[in-house]
Design a protein around this motif. Structure first.
Motif, mmCIF file in Angstrom:
data_model
loop_
_atom_site.group_PDB
_atom_site.id
_atom_site.type_symbol
_atom_site.label_atom_id
_atom_site.label_comp_id
_atom_site.label_asym_id
_atom_site.label_seq_id
_atom_site.Cartn_x
_atom_site.Cartn_y
_atom_site.Cartn_z
ATOM 1 N N TRP A 196 0.856 -1.184 0.000
ATOM 2 C CA TRP A 196 0.000 0.000 0.000
ATOM 3 C C TRP A 196 0.891 1.233 0.000
ATOM 4 O O TRP A 196 2.050 1.185 0.403
ATOM 5 C CB TRP A 196 -0.889 0.018 1.241
ATOM 6 N N ARG A 197 0.327 2.348 -0.418
ATOM 7 C CA ARG A 197 1.049 3.606 -0.391
ATOM 8 C C ARG A 197 0.156 4.696 0.171
ATOM 9 O O ARG A 197 -1.053 4.529 0.285
ATOM 10 C CB ARG A 197 1.527 3.996 -1.786
ATOM 11 N N GLU A 198 0.759 5.809 0.550
ATOM 12 C CA GLU A 198 0.002 6.979 0.983
ATOM 13 C C GLU A 198 -0.166 7.912 -0.216
ATOM 14 O O GLU A 198 0.791 8.146 -0.966
ATOM 15 C CB GLU A 198 0.733 7.721 2.103
ATOM 16 N N GLY A 199 -1.346 8.419 -0.406
ATOM 17 C CA GLY A 199 -1.579 9.349 -1.497
ATOM 18 C C GLY A 199 -2.263 10.606 -1.003
ATOM 19 O O GLY A 199 -3.222 10.542 -0.224
ATOM 20 N N ARG A 200 -1.772 11.763 -1.407
ATOM 21 C CA ARG A 200 -2.427 13.027 -1.041
ATOM 22 C C ARG A 200 -3.616 13.259 -1.967
ATOM 23 O O ARG A 200 -3.549 12.972 -3.165
ATOM 24 C CB ARG A 200 -1.441 14.182 -1.133
ATOM 25 N N LEU A 201 -4.680 13.792 -1.392
ATOM 26 C CA LEU A 201 -5.900 13.958 -2.174
ATOM 27 C C LEU A 201 -5.676 14.806 -3.414
ATOM 28 O O LEU A 201 -6.277 14.576 -4.456
ATOM 29 C CB LEU A 201 -7.000 14.583 -1.298
ATOM 30 N N GLY A 202 -4.807 15.816 -3.301
ATOM 31 C CA GLY A 202 -4.546 16.686 -4.444
ATOM 32 C C GLY A 202 -3.935 15.960 -5.622
ATOM 33 O O GLY A 202 -4.048 16.427 -6.770
ATOM 34 N N SER A 203 -3.281 14.810 -5.340
ATOM 35 C CA SER A 203 -2.687 14.029 -6.433
ATOM 36 C C SER A 203 -3.597 12.906 -6.902
ATOM 37 O O SER A 203 -3.329 12.267 -7.923
ATOM 38 C CB SER A 203 -1.343 13.433 -5.982
ATOM 39 N N LEU A 204 -4.676 12.683 -6.164
ATOM 40 C CA LEU A 204 -5.590 11.602 -6.514
ATOM 41 C C LEU A 204 -6.843 12.090 -7.220
ATOM 42 O O LEU A 204 -7.604 11.291 -7.761
ATOM 43 C CB LEU A 204 -5.993 10.841 -5.241
ATOM 44 N N TYR A 251 -16.644 21.512 -2.080
ATOM 45 C CA TYR A 251 -15.574 20.969 -2.911
ATOM 46 C C TYR A 251 -16.105 19.752 -3.662
ATOM 47 O O TYR A 251 -16.760 18.883 -3.074
ATOM 48 C CB TYR A 251 -14.385 20.532 -2.063
ATOM 49 N N ALA A 252 -15.789 19.680 -4.951
ATOM 50 C CA ALA A 252 -16.152 18.519 -5.761
ATOM 51 C C ALA A 252 -14.876 17.814 -6.212
ATOM 52 O O ALA A 252 -13.886 18.470 -6.566
ATOM 53 C CB ALA A 252 -16.971 18.943 -6.977
ATOM 54 N N PHE A 253 -14.878 16.490 -6.204
ATOM 55 C CA PHE A 253 -13.716 15.690 -6.599
ATOM 56 C C PHE A 253 -13.957 15.156 -8.013
ATOM 57 O O PHE A 253 -14.889 14.377 -8.239
ATOM 58 C CB PHE A 253 -13.516 14.530 -5.626
ATOM 59 N N ALA A 261 -5.074 22.563 2.651
ATOM 60 C CA ALA A 261 -5.074 21.536 3.697
ATOM 61 C C ALA A 261 -5.748 20.263 3.213
ATOM 62 O O ALA A 261 -5.280 19.147 3.493
ATOM 63 C CB ALA A 261 -5.769 22.071 4.944
ATOM 64 N N LEU A 262 -6.843 20.412 2.471
ATOM 65 C CA LEU A 262 -7.547 19.243 1.966
ATOM 66 C C LEU A 262 -6.709 18.517 0.917
ATOM 67 O O LEU A 262 -6.649 17.290 0.889
ATOM 68 C CB LEU A 262 -8.890 19.669 1.370
ATOM 69 N N SER A 263 -6.024 19.280 0.073
ATOM 70 C CA SER A 263 -5.191 18.677 -0.973
ATOM 71 C C SER A 263 -4.038 17.875 -0.382
ATOM 72 O O SER A 263 -3.597 16.878 -0.965
ATOM 73 C CB SER A 263 -4.644 19.767 -1.897
ATOM 74 N N GLN A 264 -3.551 18.292 0.773
ATOM 75 C CA GLN A 264 -2.418 17.619 1.402
ATOM 76 C C GLN A 264 -2.847 16.471 2.318
ATOM 77 O O GLN A 264 -1.995 15.750 2.849
ATOM 78 C CB GLN A 264 -1.593 18.635 2.203
#
Length: 390
Positions: free
Chosen positions: A210-218, A287-289, A326-329
């Protein structure tokens, strides 16, 4: 107009004159182990099912006239108006000062009084006679003179028996919902790790790190466009999703596609995670993803599971908000894609089960409300045993 055989009576007329309608204790004070249980508004309908604040035994002497016993009907009369409960057998205690006690004198069944006070039409009348601006009050004088329609005692008990059947059905579905939510929570705790290490319990057939992913990159995280309140309607084909949990209103056309994950940006509910399953208007406090690089159902499951942590990102006091940076990170665990899909399927299946039960609960409550309106006004009569028919 009331049916033949019914009368209009006041709550004072159906109350025991030896236990006049009155407020509860004035001051609860510190918690005292082994002290006197005090019923607050928030537990007025759950007496005997939850742990209550215990006040000093000294209040029993000072406030013995507001002591409650089995069969007493309670109603909140200050602040939050109109919450109703009945004291169950075996309970000995007192009530908070925001609650009034009504002890039936035999002319009226306690359950019937409680249902009459809970009925939507009665609640509207109660609200109409409350006083105050910063803190509302349904005064004791108003409680005593408040009128209810009263059928013969046998019919009262028949009405109570009919409505209790619906209450039991509602309680059953509520318990099923609570169990389904608990099962989903346990499942997510087992399947979702806190860091990059795979969880202790893993679905069969999956391996790999598994890996950690920041929301801004996902995903692309974007705010919507604010609509003025004057441009919204109370109903319509397209909900306007802004900073709250429910739609702010409705409009005629969407700006965001169905099945989009959202997070409230500002207001008391900022950080609330949702999956909007129909086309909608994304407001300026939402916010919309979009353009997801992970499975949608998996992303929604992990964000919903970590909603409390997302809410902890809020800043500001007067109008809290969550900054996009903050949300992106914000980081989440990311398993291999096939495992994402399977976890997302399990979470979505659990959500569908919960949603179906919630829809069933809503229907039951609506049907009960309609039945209450008919039974408590005499528009629909219960059939009594021949021995009870006058």
């Amino acid at each position: 107009m009331i049916p033949e055989g019914w009368t209009n009576t006041t709550l004072e007329e159906v109350s025991d004159p030896r236990a006049t309608i009155r407020y509860g204790v004035v001051q609860i004070g510190a918690h005292t182990p082994g002290g006197v249980p005090i019923v607050p508004i928030k537990y007025i309908d759950r007496i005997g099912k939850v742990a209550l604040h215990l006040a000093s035994p000294k209040i029993e002497g000072k406030y013995k006239n507001s002591r409650v016993q089995a069969g007493d009907v309670l109603i909140s009369v200050k602040g939050t108006i109109g919450e109703v409960g009945i004291v169950p057998p075996g309970f000995n205690g007192n009530i908070a000062r925001e609650i009034a006690r009504i002890r039936p004198n035999g002319k009226a069944d306690a359950g019937y009084i409680a249902y009459q006070l809970q009925a939507p039409q009665t609640q509207r009348r109660i609200k109409s006679v409350t006083v105050g601006t910063t803190r509302l009050e349904f005064s004791i004088a108003a409680v005593k003179s408040f009128e209810i329609a009263l059928p013969p005692l046998g019919e009262q008990r028949g009405i109570v028996a009919a409505l209790e059947t619906w209450d039991r059905a509602i309680e059953t579905v509520e318990a099923l919902i609570a169990n389904a939510r608990a099962q989903k929570q346990t499942l997510m705790q087992q399947l979702l790790p806190q860091g990059t290490t795979p969880p202790k319990k893993r679905l069969p057939g999956f391996s790999g790190g598994w890996r950690e992913g920041r929301l801004g990159s996902l995903a692309d995280i974007s705010k919507g466009e604010q609509k003025g309140r004057a441009s919204l309607s109370g109903e319509g084909p397209v909900p306007v999703i802004n900073g709250g949990i429910t739609p702010s209103g409705y409009t005629d056309h969407p700006n965001t596609a169905a099945n989009t994950i959202t997070i409230s940006e500002g207001g008391n509910s900022c950080g609330h995670v949702d999956l909007i399953t129909q086309p909608f208007w994304c407001g300026g406090h939402c916010y919309a993803f979009k353009n997801l690089k992970v499975d949608r159902d998996y992303l929604f499951a992990v964000l919903k599971h970590r909603q409390p942590k997302i809410m902890s990102l809020r800043v500001g006091s007067g109008l809290p908000n969550i900054q996009k940076k903050a949300l992106s990170q914000f980081s989440i665990p990311v398993p291999p894609t096939p495992e994402q899909v399977r976890i997302g399927e399990l979470a979505a299946s659990a959500d569908r089960e919960i949603a179906a039960l919630e829809a069933q609960l809503t229907a039951l409550r609506q049907e009960k409300a309609a039945l209450m309106q008919q039974l408590l006004t005499g528009k629909r009569r219960v059939k009594l045993p021949e021995s009870e028919v006058a």
